[in-house]
Scaffold this motif. Sequence first.
Motif, short mmCIF file in Angstrom:
data_model
loop_
_atom_site.label_atom_id
_atom_site.label_comp_id
_atom_site.label_asym_id
_atom_site.label_seq_id
_atom_site.Cartn_x
_atom_site.Cartn_y
_atom_site.Cartn_z
N ARG A 520 -31.22 25.10 36.03
CA ARG A 520 -31.37 23.93 36.87
C ARG A 520 -32.43 24.22 37.93
O ARG A 520 -32.33 25.22 38.65
N ALA A 524 -28.87 20.51 41.70
CA ALA A 524 -27.82 20.54 40.69
C ALA A 524 -26.56 19.91 41.24
O ALA A 524 -26.37 19.82 42.47
N HIS A 537 -29.28 16.43 35.63
CA HIS A 537 -30.42 17.33 35.66
C HIS A 537 -31.70 16.58 36.04
O HIS A 537 -32.57 16.33 35.19
N ASP A 539 -34.31 17.65 37.77
CA ASP A 539 -35.42 18.57 37.55
C ASP A 539 -36.65 18.30 38.41
O ASP A 539 -37.75 18.10 37.88
#
Length: 820
Positions: A520, A524, A537, A539
């Motif tokens: 991650r 997260a 997720h 990102d």
Amino acid sequence: MGRWGGAVGMLRAFGHGLLALVVLSSPTATGAQTADANLWGADPDGTVLAVARSGNTMYMGGTFTHVAPVTGAGVPFDAGTGQPLPSYPRVAGRVYCVISDGAGGWFIGGNFGGVGGLARKNLAHILRDGSVAKWAPDPDGDVHALALCGTKLYVGGAFTQIAGRLRSNLAALSTTTGAATSWNPGTDYVVKAILVRDRSVYVGGQFYHAGGQQRYRLAELSTATAQATDWRPDPDNEVLSLAIIGDTLFAGGYFRNMAGKPRDYLAAVSRTTGALLPWNAAVSRVPQFLYDGGPQVTALIVDRGTLYVAGYFNRIGGATRQGLAALSTATGEASPWDPRAVRESPITAIFFTMALEGTSLYVAGSFDSLGGLPGQLAGSVDTRTGLALPWRPDPNQGITALAIQDGTLYAGGWFTSLGPRVHRHGLAAFDMRTGSVTDWDPSPDGTVNALGVRDGTVYVGGGFSTIGGQARANVAALDSASGLATPWNPSCSGPVWTLSIAESTVYVGGWFDGVGGQSRRNIAALDLASGLATAWHPDPNDAVTTIAPHGGEVFVGGWFSHIGGVPRLYVAAVSADSGQATSWVSDASDYVDCIAVNDTVVYVSGYFNYIGGRARDGIAALSTLNGTPTEWLANASREVKQVLVSDGVVYAAGAFSTIGGEARDFIAALDPLTGEVLDWNPGADGVVWALGVGGGRVYAGGAFQRMGTAPCGLIASISPASGSSAPGGPGLGGVVVSLSATNPVTSDAIFRFTLREAATTDLEVFDLAGRRLARPLIRQRQVAGPHEVAASTRDWPSGCYFYRLAVGAEAHTRKLMVVH
């Protein structure tokens, strides 16, 4: 604003038996905003980065190592016992100089905002009984030097006004009224030392002109005319200290030459001619070490034929002495007296200040031992034997001013606490019923950046590898009773800078690539039960500094330019289910520090100048629907690190000195509907990094030593501001119950107000330069109840204006935006 100043500052902050004293205090004009005097504080060389309250406990995280009761920056001692006096007025700020008033009290100068709970700016008079005199000259800059002569107090420093009069760095005040006398020599730079003798005032410092003449760093001024005399030794660098015996003046400082001849850091000059005398103590430090300011002489005391010298040196008068020595006033040779001051690193012991009474010499600086006993920042020695005496005050930072009279020693400086301290590394808990630290001590081995409390568990994020007696990488859950780590262990690969507790998850953000057993990047969601990362997720491609869940969305801020699968600059909303970015867009021009959500408004703070396509400096209010900035406007002069919404008030904190067009130092309260700055004005003296609420209090943490007139140790508990109580704006009280206007205005402005009783009113509109553009009401009698008044704005340029409703002595001002 530039990016790297703020970014480096944030990274630096992310990387980083007790005194029982009674303090005298008085209520202030802003009593509703005073900080809790009972709350302990942390050492001033740390920073508080996170605060959270649960029940009667307040948790504090950061970079500190010790906590202790807050004493303030000036404390009087019984010189015989070495113990602080049982009561005294606490100083909120820093004390740079102190002298006896000759009647059992003290004049103190420095950089402070209050003494004994009373507003006193940089200069105060503490009376014999410990009360603070009404005398309040309030210079507008630091005070570094004081000298008393009869009923005149000579004041030197870095100010332009004092006692309401223009005075450049130097003034004479009446000791009874505090009024400035006509004596006005003026200097063009800082004054660091003053000595009065006969009809002359000797001043030293960093100036190039004094008393109407060119005088380099040292001058003699007439007490009668304030003019500089012909006396001019002209040292080639700063003068920090002065002493006189007979017709000889000793000067110490940074200089290497005096009167055109070599003299390192200490010289003797004829008071009659200004000529350099043969006397030469040959002060030096071997090897030269410049990173602590280099060799210098900081303090001088003459006692009959002996000159006591303090400073940064290890050679003086033909002897080896670290920072402290006794010289012959006749020859300049060091006497056999050796106080055995020792500092192993980096080179030598250093001393800032001294006070002498009888055979007891009190000193302060930085050393490892003095007079044969271990020491650190302050101590005392016998002038006959060089042996240590009992006074060991143990301040948590430097003492820079000492003075003694009739067995009472006054110590002032940069410290916030004196006496034994309790070790707490980066994390502490306080009982808010008493303000004192609890036994709770998880002892992380690194920095704590974020805190949250839920159901008897304290969640902690930061940069650590062990906490609560267990190995835990950067994020942990602690038992709120024992301080021990629970089994919950997500193990994060990098520092955690923010966390937010939701219904079944803990959101964590920072600078990492793995947490909760999964890959991650920077953000997260961790299961509250297992600590494992969920499938969520987003990102982001760079660090996350703030997370604010709201309904089905999670608002995220930081340094990123891509998140949730799409480009987003520094701020975004992602789905709480999928982690994909929503259609909400409000790209910022620079990084975002904090987000707070209130119903339909997202308040965002940071280092930006534009957000959502509109000019907004450091703070903005955005629609939760689409990210469009509202007309809410409260531009800040520098970075806003924290924003928090509570009970109808938006609290902002950071590095600013103005916000919403009002002077506010580092912390402010804003109206959530209009952006107007509220009267609440605690006034910190350093950056505020953290905000929290609970128990009817507002908590501020950061790098400050005072909050208004109260001394603090990086943390303050403050009574809250009054929030909005009427749909059109905040509750006003008095005759005016509510006041609002159409905002923004395109053609005609409609002003609405409600009166509690019949009254004569004025309504005026001004531009930002203060020019009156319209006066819709001119001394008109209005009945009690609601009113509407229209005014055309068709001829006004688009921009920001102010409207003011005056009812007798009562007046209220609001902002008005005109958009064509």
